[in-house]
Scaffold this motif. Structure first.
Motif, PDB file in Angstrom:
ATOM      1  N   ALA A 225       0.829  -1.206   0.000  1.00  8.78           N
ATOM      2  CA  ALA A 225       0.000   0.000   0.000  1.00  8.78           C
ATOM      3  C   ALA A 225       0.866   1.260   0.000  1.00  8.78           C
ATOM      4  N   MET A 226       1.995   1.219   0.701  1.00 11.85           N
ATOM      5  CA  MET A 226       2.873   2.386   0.736  1.00 11.85           C
ATOM      6  C   MET A 226       3.467   2.662  -0.637  1.00 11.85           C
ATOM      7  N   ASP A 227       3.922   1.612  -1.317  1.00 16.28           N
ATOM      8  CA  ASP A 227       4.457   1.785  -2.674  1.00 16.28           C
ATOM      9  C   ASP A 227       3.373   2.281  -3.621  1.00 16.28           C
ATOM     10  N   LEU A 228       2.168   1.754  -3.446  1.00 16.09           N
ATOM     11  CA  LEU A 228       1.068   2.185  -4.306  1.00 16.09           C
ATOM     12  C   LEU A 228       0.759   3.660  -4.090  1.00 16.09           C
ATOM     13  N   ALA A 229       0.647   4.076  -2.834  1.00 15.99           N
ATOM     14  CA  ALA A 229       0.342   5.477  -2.536  1.00 15.99           C
ATOM     15  C   ALA A 229       1.450   6.393  -3.035  1.00 15.99           C
ATOM     16  N   ALA A 230       2.711   6.040  -2.744  1.00 17.01           N
ATOM     17  CA  ALA A 230       3.831   6.876  -3.175  1.00 17.01           C
ATOM     18  C   ALA A 230       3.933   6.922  -4.693  1.00 17.01           C
ATOM     19  N   GLY A 231       3.697   5.786  -5.347  1.00 16.28           N
ATOM     20  CA  GLY A 231       3.764   5.757  -6.806  1.00 16.28           C
ATOM     21  C   GLY A 231       2.700   6.629  -7.449  1.00 16.28           C
ATOM     22  N   LEU A 232       1.486   6.585  -6.921  1.00 16.46           N
ATOM     23  CA  LEU A 232       0.412   7.419  -7.466  1.00 16.46           C
ATOM     24  C   LEU A 232       0.692   8.906  -7.241  1.00 16.46           C
ATOM     25  N   LEU A 233       1.192   9.226  -6.066  1.00 13.69           N
ATOM     26  CA  LEU A 233       1.538  10.627  -5.793  1.00 13.69           C
ATOM     27  C   LEU A 233       2.660  11.096  -6.721  1.00 13.69           C
ATOM     28  N   PHE A 234       3.599  10.202  -7.016  1.00 15.18           N
ATOM     29  CA  PHE A 234       4.694  10.575  -7.907  1.00 15.18           C
ATOM     30  C   PHE A 234       4.204  10.817  -9.330  1.00 15.18           C
ATOM     31  N   ILE A 235       3.148  10.151  -9.739  1.00 12.91           N
ATOM     32  CA  ILE A 235       2.577  10.427 -11.065  1.00 12.91           C
ATOM     33  C   ILE A 235       2.145  11.888 -11.148  1.00 12.91           C
ATOM     34  N   GLY A 236       1.555  12.389 -10.059  1.00 13.54           N
ATOM     35  CA  GLY A 236       1.218  13.811 -10.027  1.00 13.54           C
ATOM     36  C   GLY A 236       2.448  14.677 -10.152  1.00 13.54           C
ATOM     37  N   ALA A 237       3.532  14.288  -9.467  1.00  8.35           N
ATOM     38  CA  ALA A 237       4.780  15.045  -9.570  1.00  8.35           C
ATOM     39  C   ALA A 237       5.356  14.986 -10.974  1.00  8.35           C
ATOM     40  N   MET A 238       5.219  13.862 -11.641  1.00  7.46           N
ATOM     41  CA  MET A 238       5.710  13.730 -13.016  1.00  7.46           C
ATOM     42  C   MET A 238       5.022  14.722 -13.950  1.00  7.46           C
ATOM     43  N   GLY A 239       3.722  14.889 -13.783  1.00  4.33           N
ATOM     44  CA  GLY A 239       3.004  15.834 -14.633  1.00  4.33           C
ATOM     45  C   GLY A 239       3.391  17.264 -14.343  1.00  4.33           C
ATOM     46  N   LYS A 240       3.396  17.645 -13.079  1.00  3.12           N
ATOM     47  CA  LYS A 240       3.673  19.037 -12.718  1.00  3.12           C
ATOM     48  C   LYS A 240       5.122  19.410 -12.981  1.00  3.12           C
ATOM     49  N   SER A 241       6.043  18.461 -12.798  1.00  6.52           N
ATOM     50  CA  SER A 241       7.462  18.743 -12.966  1.00  6.52           C
ATOM     51  C   SER A 241       8.008  18.235 -14.296  1.00  6.52           C
ATOM     52  N   ALA A 242       7.130  17.906 -15.227  1.00  7.93           N
ATOM     53  CA  ALA A 242       7.511  17.584 -16.609  1.00  7.93           C
ATOM     54  C   ALA A 242       8.546  16.470 -16.676  1.00  7.93           C
TER      55      ALA A 242
END
Length: 696
Positions: A225-242
């Motif tokens: 669950a921790m990897d899943l949560a962190a991975g999903l949050l990082f997808i948001g970072a990927m979009g905002k930080s190109a």
């Protein structure tokens, strides 16, 4: 006023400026709108630096200012707060400093634009959203700021809405960021499902508990669950930080005015993803798979953007891909656990990247809105102050310095720290070792394309004289000319393409003062603040804002671990060797053998074409997503809706009704014997029915 009140003023002052300029700008005029927004930004900037000083040297403790209820629905509660710690103090300084200087710079750059009140309102709105983001104490306020900067960036990128390319770039940025934001929203939901709270001060202490070991069974697999949560949050970072795969919006965003490029893409919006990962370091430290993903994506992004930057000719696009590459450095630093190094590079990068963007704007202004570096050259004599500022920025971004003396410009301290951290973590982590070697390679590529920009712009022959000589024919229409020049407004007296016979000129003081201030930062920020971000005072400075450094204190944390390692001499000197090599290669092609690189580019070749066309990502996405969506839409619309649903639904019913009515209408012939025959049939039918009932 106490620090709490001052912080509240710093966060909301830009919002007041945005409201005044946005709602009353036409009534009060452009100059008052500029004065109000710029004055309030400088007020926020002064408070931010005061608060930073209080935190760094004045002993100010971490604090939380709760202002008002935001969302309270059952157990789901969000309060609008101002969180003050080392992370937010750093971001307050970065955001307000760059924004204030961009406001001042825009006085000169946008002097002849009729939409100045709207422009300054958008700038201030963007700044407020960013300040709300970096001072949030829970995911809802963070998400509010996250979406706020997305909205404001859409408005700023498409500011010149009469340009089709600007509209397309704004929509592209908005849509690509929505992809990342979808993952970000799912990540927030996952965190709430796991821990029952979205408040950071409640969340972080819970992570070390039982919740950290939760697993989620889905489609036959057991997921951390921790990897899943962190991975999903990082997808948001990927979009905002190109980051790689979601990077395509960033270069096109150069369609906005140059001050927008400096504000959004140098120090604020694109760094939101890095800030978010560092803020959530307690979560990522318990998500090893997600951390490796962050490391690999960051390293690949750094390499990808650096290779593309080699072949671009638009001065702003080169710097845009440079931003993308430097963000990759920050992410793989966070991925290997060096969150403090990632934040330090974010801090130093703000100065030299804003300097380069605003310096590029000064060049564009002096060149009458020309952006193609192939039409420049020899500008050092005509723009000496701009040349000096951009040279400082170039030295800073390439990380030139002397490792043995630990002396250099800003980028030297932060970039070398990231590379050393990757080497230290690479002892037992293949992803980190991959990032280390990529980081070295990218250091050389960065030096090459950065000095290429400097040499093509300021050194060599005056190619703009040749361009002006036949500006009216083949230069303007050449298929090789890819300049995305900013619009030539009809009221411009001598800054349009139609006035190409004017010589380049230096920018006004309102544009040069920000360059001077940022130059000081690009020179001294690394030297002055290294002891606090990464050196002897880092434990007191971070004070728990980053996992494993003075707080959150789980044993085995990787945050700041790189500082305890003493890498061998070759690791310390390798970044300098790669950077100097890139510099020498650029000098050979653009100074010693000027014109040779141009001839090589004209001959083309698969590698140059691959880099020049940005690894063909735009074409691939157009084929798969744009055209694919059109094909899918046509399939459902023409094949499904029109040919099936409409044919057998409303259209089919209408046809059956029309057919039946046509047949029945033939009965209405007007002849008495026809009606008598129908009556006879009716009587026969009734009698038959009656006899059937009697028999039953």
């Amino acid at each position: 006023m106490d620090l709490h009140t001052l912080l509240t003023v710093a966060v909301f002052a830009p919002l007041v400026g945005a409201i005044v300029a946005g709602l009353f700008g036409k009534r009060i005029g452009a100059i008052p709108s500029q004065a109000v927004t710029t004055g309030l930004l400088f007020l926020s900037c002064a408070i931010a630096w005061y608060a930073f000083a209080q935190h760094t040297w004045g002993g100010a403790e971490n604090t939380l200012v709760e202002l008002f209820r935001f969302i309270h629905i059952g157990e789901f509660q969000s309060t609008w707060s101002i969180r003050f710690d080392a992370l937010s103090a750093v971001m307050l300084v970065v955001v307000t400093t760059v924004s204030a200087l961009v406001h001042l710079y825009s006085w000169g750059y946008m002097a002849e634009d009729p939409g100045r009140p709207r422009f300054f309102a958008y700038l201030s709105l963007f700044t407020f959203a960013m300040l709300a983001l970096v001072t949030a104490n829970d995911f809802m306020q963070l998400f509010f700021g996250w979406e706020g900067v997305g909205l404001a960036s859409y408005l700023l990128i498409g500011f010149w809405f009469h340009k089709a390319t600007a509209n397309a770039a704004a929509i592209k940025a908005f849509v690509v960021n929505r992809v990342g934001d979808f993952g970000f929203a799912l990540g927030i939901m996952t965190v709430y499902w796991m821990f029952g709270t979205i408040r950071f001060d409640e969340l972080f202490p819970l992570i070390n508990g039982v919740a950290a070991n939760q697993r989620w069974d889905f489609i036959g697999y057991s997921w951390s669950a921790m990897d899943l949560a962190a991975g999903l949050l990082f997808i948001g970072a990927m979009g905002k930080s190109a980051q790689f795969f979601l990077h395509t919006w960033l270069p096109d965003a150069m369609e906005g005015p140059t001050p927008v490029s400096a504000l959004i893409h140098a120090a604020t919006m694109v760094t939101a993803g890095v800030y978010m990962v560092c803020l959530l370091s307690p979560l990522f430290e318990h998500a090893p798979i997600a951390k490796d993903i962050v490391t690999i994506v960051g390293a690949v992004t750094a390499l990808f953007a650096a290779t593309v930057g080699l072949a671009q000719n638009d001065i702003k696009r080169v710097i845009a891909y440079s931003t993308c590459s430097q963000l990759g450095y920050m992410f793989f630093a966070a991925g290997v656990g060096a969150y403090d190094a990632a934040m330090f590079h974010l801090f130093t990068h703000a100065f030299f990247k804003a300097l380069l963007f605003l310096g590029a704007g000064s060049v564009i202004h002096g060149m009458h809105h020309e952006q193609d570096m192939r039409a420049m050259g020899g500008l050092r004599k005509y723009l000496p102050l701009t040349y000096g500022a951009m040279t400082i920025g170039t030295i800073a971004i390439t990380g030139l310095g002397i490792p043995s003396l630990h002396l250099g410009f800003a980028g030297f301290y932060s970039k070398d720290a990231i590379i050393e951290a990757a080497w230290a973590a690479g002892a037992d982590n293949n992803a980190a070792m991959f990032a280390f070697w990529v980081g070295l390679m990218v250091a050389g590529l960065t030096a090459y394309y950065s000095w290429r920009l400097a040499f093509m712009t300021f050194e060599g022959t005056k190619k703009w004289e040749q361009a002006h000589a036949h500006h009216g024919d083949d230069h303007a229409s050449s298929a090789q000319h890819e300049s995305h020049s900013e619009p030539d407004l009809s009221h411009h007296d001598d800054h349009g393409h139609g006035h190409g016979h004017h010589k380049p000129h230096e920018s006004p003081a309102s544009m040069l003062i920000p360059l001077a201030v940022l130059s000081v930062g690009a020179i001294a920020a690394g030297f002055l603040f290294f002891p606090y971000f990464l050196g002897d005072h880092k434990a007191e400075f971070w004070n728990g804002a980053i996992y494993g450094i003075g707080g959150h204190g789980a044993e085995g944390a990787h945050g700041g671990e790189h500082g305890a390692h003493h890498p061998p001499a070759w690791v310390l000197w390798a970044p300098l060797v790669f950077s100097v090599t890139g510099l020498l290669v650029a000098a050979w092609f653009y100074l010693v053998k000027e014109g040779s690189a141009k001839r090589m580019a004209e001959r083309g070749g698969p590698l140059h074409s691959f880099f020049y066309n940005k690894w063909f990502f735009d074409e691939l996405y157009d084929l798969v997503f744009v055209r694919g969506a059109k094909v899918l839409g046509d399939l459902f619309w023409k094949g499904g809706d029109q040919n099936i649903i409409d044919r057998f639904g409303p259209n089919g019913t209408a046809w059956a009704s029309l057919f039946t009515a046509g047949r029945l209408s033939r009965i209405q012939s007007g002849y008495v014997y026809h009606y008598a025959f129908v009556m006879l049939l009716g009587v026969a039918g009734l009698l038959t029915f009656a006899f059937w009932l009697m028999g039953a």
